[in-house]
Scaffold this motif. Structure first.
Motif, PDB file in Angstrom:
ATOM      1  N   TYR A 175      43.990  34.762  43.926  1.00  0.00           N
ATOM      2  CA  TYR A 175      43.662  34.534  42.493  1.00  0.00           C
ATOM      3  C   TYR A 175      42.646  35.799  41.961  1.00  0.00           C
ATOM      4  O   TYR A 175      43.008  36.399  40.997  1.00  0.00           O
ATOM      5  CB  TYR A 175      42.930  33.384  42.224  1.00  0.00           C
ATOM      6  CG  TYR A 175      42.130  33.360  40.904  1.00  0.00           C
ATOM      7  CD1 TYR A 175      43.037  32.804  39.821  1.00  0.00           C
ATOM      8  CD2 TYR A 175      40.589  33.431  40.527  1.00  0.00           C
ATOM      9  CE1 TYR A 175      42.462  32.730  38.400  1.00  0.00           C
ATOM     10  CE2 TYR A 175      40.188  33.372  39.514  1.00  0.00           C
ATOM     11  CZ  TYR A 175      41.094  33.148  38.313  1.00  0.00           C
ATOM     12  OH  TYR A 175      40.734  33.077  37.052  1.00  0.00           O
ATOM     13  N   ASP A 176      41.665  36.223  42.931  1.00  0.00           N
ATOM     14  CA  ASP A 176      40.851  37.189  42.782  1.00  0.00           C
ATOM     15  C   ASP A 176      41.649  38.782  42.444  1.00  0.00           C
ATOM     16  O   ASP A 176      41.475  39.425  41.523  1.00  0.00           O
ATOM     17  CB  ASP A 176      39.813  37.427  43.690  1.00  0.00           C
ATOM     18  CG  ASP A 176      38.861  36.413  43.678  1.00  0.00           C
ATOM     19  OD1 ASP A 176      38.614  35.572  42.648  1.00  0.00           O
ATOM     20  OD2 ASP A 176      38.027  36.215  44.830  1.00  0.00           O
ATOM     21  N   SER A 177      42.635  38.749  43.517  1.00  0.00           N
ATOM     22  CA  SER A 177      43.432  39.984  43.569  1.00  0.00           C
ATOM     23  C   SER A 177      44.260  40.201  42.152  1.00  0.00           C
ATOM     24  O   SER A 177      44.341  41.301  41.621  1.00  0.00           O
ATOM     25  CB  SER A 177      44.350  39.943  44.754  1.00  0.00           C
ATOM     26  OG  SER A 177      44.957  41.106  44.526  1.00  0.00           O
ATOM     27  N   ALA A 178      44.933  38.985  41.761  1.00  0.00           N
ATOM     28  CA  ALA A 178      45.709  38.987  40.448  1.00  0.00           C
ATOM     29  C   ALA A 178      44.828  39.230  39.407  1.00  0.00           C
ATOM     30  O   ALA A 178      45.394  40.079  38.186  1.00  0.00           O
ATOM     31  CB  ALA A 178      46.481  37.788  40.243  1.00  0.00           C
ATOM     32  N   GLN A 179      43.526  38.854  39.412  1.00  0.00           N
ATOM     33  CA  GLN A 179      42.704  39.059  38.223  1.00  0.00           C
ATOM     34  C   GLN A 179      42.272  40.580  37.970  1.00  0.00           C
ATOM     35  O   GLN A 179      42.115  41.363  37.099  1.00  0.00           O
ATOM     36  CB  GLN A 179      41.375  38.119  38.482  1.00  0.00           C
ATOM     37  CG  GLN A 179      41.731  36.801  38.423  1.00  0.00           C
ATOM     38  CD  GLN A 179      41.954  36.693  36.731  1.00  0.00           C
ATOM     39  OE1 GLN A 179      41.390  36.903  35.793  1.00  0.00           O
ATOM     40  NE2 GLN A 179      43.249  35.694  36.721  1.00  0.00           N
ATOM     41  N   ARG A 180      41.921  41.271  39.322  1.00  0.00           N
ATOM     42  CA  ARG A 180      41.440  42.645  39.456  1.00  0.00           C
ATOM     43  C   ARG A 180      42.721  43.573  38.984  1.00  0.00           C
ATOM     44  O   ARG A 180      42.462  44.340  38.279  1.00  0.00           O
ATOM     45  CB  ARG A 180      41.222  42.952  40.811  1.00  0.00           C
ATOM     46  CG  ARG A 180      39.846  42.538  41.311  1.00  0.00           C
ATOM     47  CD  ARG A 180      39.293  43.162  42.577  1.00  0.00           C
ATOM     48  NE  ARG A 180      40.306  42.724  43.691  1.00  0.00           N
ATOM     49  CZ  ARG A 180      40.125  41.815  44.532  1.00  0.00           C
ATOM     50  NH1 ARG A 180      38.981  40.735  44.450  1.00  0.00           N
ATOM     51  NH2 ARG A 180      40.877  41.601  45.593  1.00  0.00           N
ATOM     52  N   SER A 199      53.808  31.647  35.086  1.00  0.00           N
ATOM     53  CA  SER A 199      52.173  32.088  35.098  1.00  0.00           C
ATOM     54  C   SER A 199      52.038  33.371  35.282  1.00  0.00           C
ATOM     55  O   SER A 199      50.928  33.755  35.163  1.00  0.00           O
ATOM     56  CB  SER A 199      51.809  31.269  36.259  1.00  0.00           C
ATOM     57  OG  SER A 199      52.358  31.609  37.662  1.00  0.00           O
ATOM     58  N   LYS A 256      50.730  30.955  40.361  1.00  0.00           N
ATOM     59  CA  LYS A 256      49.541  30.184  40.947  1.00  0.00           C
ATOM     60  C   LYS A 256      50.132  29.195  41.919  1.00  0.00           C
ATOM     61  O   LYS A 256      51.087  28.511  41.644  1.00  0.00           O
ATOM     62  CB  LYS A 256      49.081  29.367  39.951  1.00  0.00           C
ATOM     63  CG  LYS A 256      48.133  30.307  38.930  1.00  0.00           C
ATOM     64  CD  LYS A 256      47.313  29.525  37.759  1.00  0.00           C
ATOM     65  CE  LYS A 256      46.729  30.405  36.823  1.00  0.00           C
ATOM     66  NZ  LYS A 256      46.058  30.050  35.889  1.00  0.00           N
ATOM     67  N   GLY A 287      45.327  42.755  37.100  1.00  0.00           N
ATOM     68  CA  GLY A 287      45.735  42.315  35.691  1.00  0.00           C
ATOM     69  C   GLY A 287      47.171  41.864  35.631  1.00  0.00           C
ATOM     70  O   GLY A 287      47.912  42.089  34.730  1.00  0.00           O
ATOM     71  N   GLN A 321      41.869  31.667  47.375  1.00  0.00           N
ATOM     72  CA  GLN A 321      40.991  32.416  46.345  1.00  0.00           C
ATOM     73  C   GLN A 321      41.246  33.853  46.372  1.00  0.00           C
ATOM     74  O   GLN A 321      41.065  34.676  45.358  1.00  0.00           O
ATOM     75  CB  GLN A 321      39.461  32.303  46.792  1.00  0.00           C
ATOM     76  CG  GLN A 321      38.518  32.657  45.915  1.00  0.00           C
ATOM     77  CD  GLN A 321      38.237  32.049  44.748  1.00  0.00           C
ATOM     78  OE1 GLN A 321      38.416  30.821  44.675  1.00  0.00           O
ATOM     79  NE2 GLN A 321      38.214  32.958  43.747  1.00  0.00           N
TER      80      GLN A 321
END
Length: 588
Positions: free
Chosen positions: A22-27, A148, A34, A29, A19
């Motif tokens: 995933y969260d770090s990649a979203q923050r 990805s 994955k 950008g 998790q």
């Protein structure tokens, strides 16, 4: 903290690790390929990962992958829990996983892809070198796994996979290679995140300078704000020390006049003494220093601001609050506080990074400034003991009394013993020079800290003590009683809020406006006698002196009223009291 090769006992953390990836990649950008729970679980149980934990809590993670039948090994998926970032954990994990990779695949070429500044710096420190993509594995499974990543399309633009200048960079260890100059320059640009460090030259900020540059990979812009605590020679020594520590740039900001104009002036106008004792020497200084540092951070376009405060005192709040208000988008880094480092740990770190210096622990901590000098020692940590004579920087050198004349104009000191000064700062310095040799202005302040505990601090503030008392005496002569009453209340609030780090609250500007307006008639001379450890206020001269004998002399003569006037006035004044007491006779 434990950093170890993974095993099945670490499967309990796999959901949290996935998790956070995933969260770090979203923050950010950016693209982290994955990975499924099953994939990560397999890496953990096979011992192909490194896991960091602390008291049963997951701290960090990284795993290894192999390509082209073990010819290439990637250290992938480095992630650190947000609660443990900026503590050097990532470096320790990368070091451990690198050793694991080398042990398992001694002949392989180890590489990694990253767009993160911090990871680039860690890889560089471990000996990785940048290369073009054509030198990576051509294994189709590897390149399919890159799909990805948000930068995949850019990666594939030029000649399939041969693009030497792209957002993703590789750091393989290879025996023979030529690194293009343009690539090296781009790496330098990308890695040039800036941090402004509040630098005093002591052990804590010396540690911060090395840690920020060599562990976190920042360009360090060290800055000292001189609010009266450093001589010209000391400023030069600070610059030399900062540059020896490897900072990119050092700057000393002389803020003494700004310090006076924005703060000290109002402390004089308000006769501010915290708990009727302390002239707020350090409280006022830190507030102005923090503002100057924040301005410098904005000027340099810094990504972060750092300071060496511990977690035990008031200064951490003062610095943090000012930075958060003035630079809300700039990260605040506090290594000493966050890692709870001991003095010995800091010294050992500096030695291991090639910096040697005499960091002898002084018996007394001294913080000197324009508006006073604080003194701390083992005695101030108790409720019983006083500071000895040798604790104070200014020793008593004069035993014969001397006369001192201070002239004020609208509340500000303009002359000392008939000598006029271009700016009140120089008048304050003159008074400090004349009064400190008598040991005047020494005391121990006991009060409530911002962090909620009681504290004691010793201080010597010869100029502040003499000026405040002289100014107050002049005000007693030239202000009305209601001006004095209102000033006293507002000044107490002003001093308290300054101490509590609330200098930027708009109410402080409101109080300053009142204080400034109240000084219109506070002009004149005050006559003082200096003695060892004390001074005597002898009197004043002022064109605005309300103690004028043309209206009367207290207890001697009345020229502005008659006895009948007093009788009538007293009768009217007593009306409300007579009514109250007659109505409530039965209650007595």
């Amino acid at each position: 903290m434990n950093i170890e090769v993974s095993s099945s006992i670490h499967l309990m953390y796999v959901n949290e690790i996935q998790q956070e990836m995933y969260d770090s990649a979203q923050r950010r950008g950016t693209g982290i390929a994955k990975r499924s729970i099953e994939y990560l679980s397999k890496k953990i149980t096979e011992g192909n990962a490194v896991v960091a934990t602390d008291n049963g809590k997951w701290v960090g993670f990284c795993y290894i992958e192999t390509w082209s039948h073990g010819q290439f090994v990637a250290n992938s998926g480095l992630i650190v829990s947000p609660d443990f970032r900026h503590l050097g954990v990532a470096t320790l994990i990368k070091d451990k996983v690198f050793a694991l990779s080398r042990k398992k695949y001694p002949e392989a070429k180890i590489f990694g892809l990253t767009t993160g500044l911090a990871v680039m710096k860690i890889n560089s420190d471990l000996g990785y070198k940048p290369v073009i993509y054509s030198e990576l594995t051509q294994d189709e499974e590897f390149w399919n796994g890159c799909k990805s990543c948000v930068n995949y399309d850019i990666l594939m633009k030029k000649s399939g996979r041969i693009a030497c200048v792209q957002p993703c960079f590789s750091f393989p260890i290879m025996k023979k290679k030529v690194v293009p100059d343009i690539f090296s320059r781009i790496i330098d640009i990308i890695m040039s995140k800036k941090v402004v460090l509040a630098f005093s030259g002591g052990l804590d900020t010396s540690y911060c300078a090395k840690y920020l540059s060599e562990t976190l990979g920042y360009e360090v812009y060290a800055v000292t704000v001189n609010t009266g605590g450093f001589t010209e020679e000391e400023e030069k020594e600070l610059e030399k020390r900062a540059l020896n520590l490897g900072v990119k740039k050092y700057r000393c900001i002389n803020a003494q006049e700004d310090y006076y104009n924005s703060c000290v002036k109002y402390l004089i106008f308000g006769n501010v003494l915290k708990n009727n004792t302390y002239p707020l020497s350090v409280s006022a200084e830190r507030t102005i220093q923090a503002q100057e540092i924040a301005k410098y951070a904005i000027e340099t376009g810094a990504d972060a601001i750092a300071h060496g405060s511990t977690g035990a005192g008031n200064d951490q709040v003062r610095f943090d609050l000012i930075f958060q208000v003035m630079c809300p988008d700039v990260e605040i880094i506090t290594p000493i506080r966050d890692m709870a480092l001991s003095r010995e740990e800091e010294i050992e770190f500096l030695k291991s990074h090639g910096y040697e210096s005499e960091f002898q622990k002084a018996q007394y901590s001294v913080n000197k400034g324009l508006w006073g000098t604080s003194v701390g020692g083992k005695e101030t940590l108790t409720s019983r003991n006083s500071l000895p004579e040798e604790a104070f920087p200014s020793q008593v050198k004069e035993i014969q009394s001397s006369e001192l004349e201070i002239e004020f104009n609208k509340g500000e000191v303009v002359a000392v013993n008939g000598e006029y000064f271009e700016h009140p700062v120089y008048a304050i310095q003159k008074i400090e020079h004349l009064a400190s040799v008598y040991g005047i202005g020494r005391d121990i302040h006991v009060g409530d800290t911002i962090v909620g505990i009681k504290g004691r601090v010793g201080f010597e503030a010869a100029a502040a003590s003499v000026i405040i008392k002289a100014h107050h005496l002049l005000e007693k002569h030239v202000l009305s009683k209601y001006q004095q009453m209102m000033k006293s209340q507002l000044s107490d609030w002003y001093g308290n809020w300054l101490h509590e780090a609330l200098f930027l609250d708009p109410v402080m500007r409101n109080i300053e406006s009142f204080l400034m307006d109240s000084q219109k008639t506070v002009s004149g001379k005050v006559f003082i006698t200096l003695h060892p450890y004390r001074f005597v206020l002898n009197g004043i001269e002022s064109a605005h002196d309300l103690m004028s004998d043309q209206f009367g002399s207290y207890g001697e003569a009345n020229r502005a009223w008659t006895g009948d006037d007093v009788k009538g006035y007293t009768k009217i004044l007593s009306n409300s009291l007579k009514i109250y007491h007659q109505i409530n006779k039965a209650d007595r």
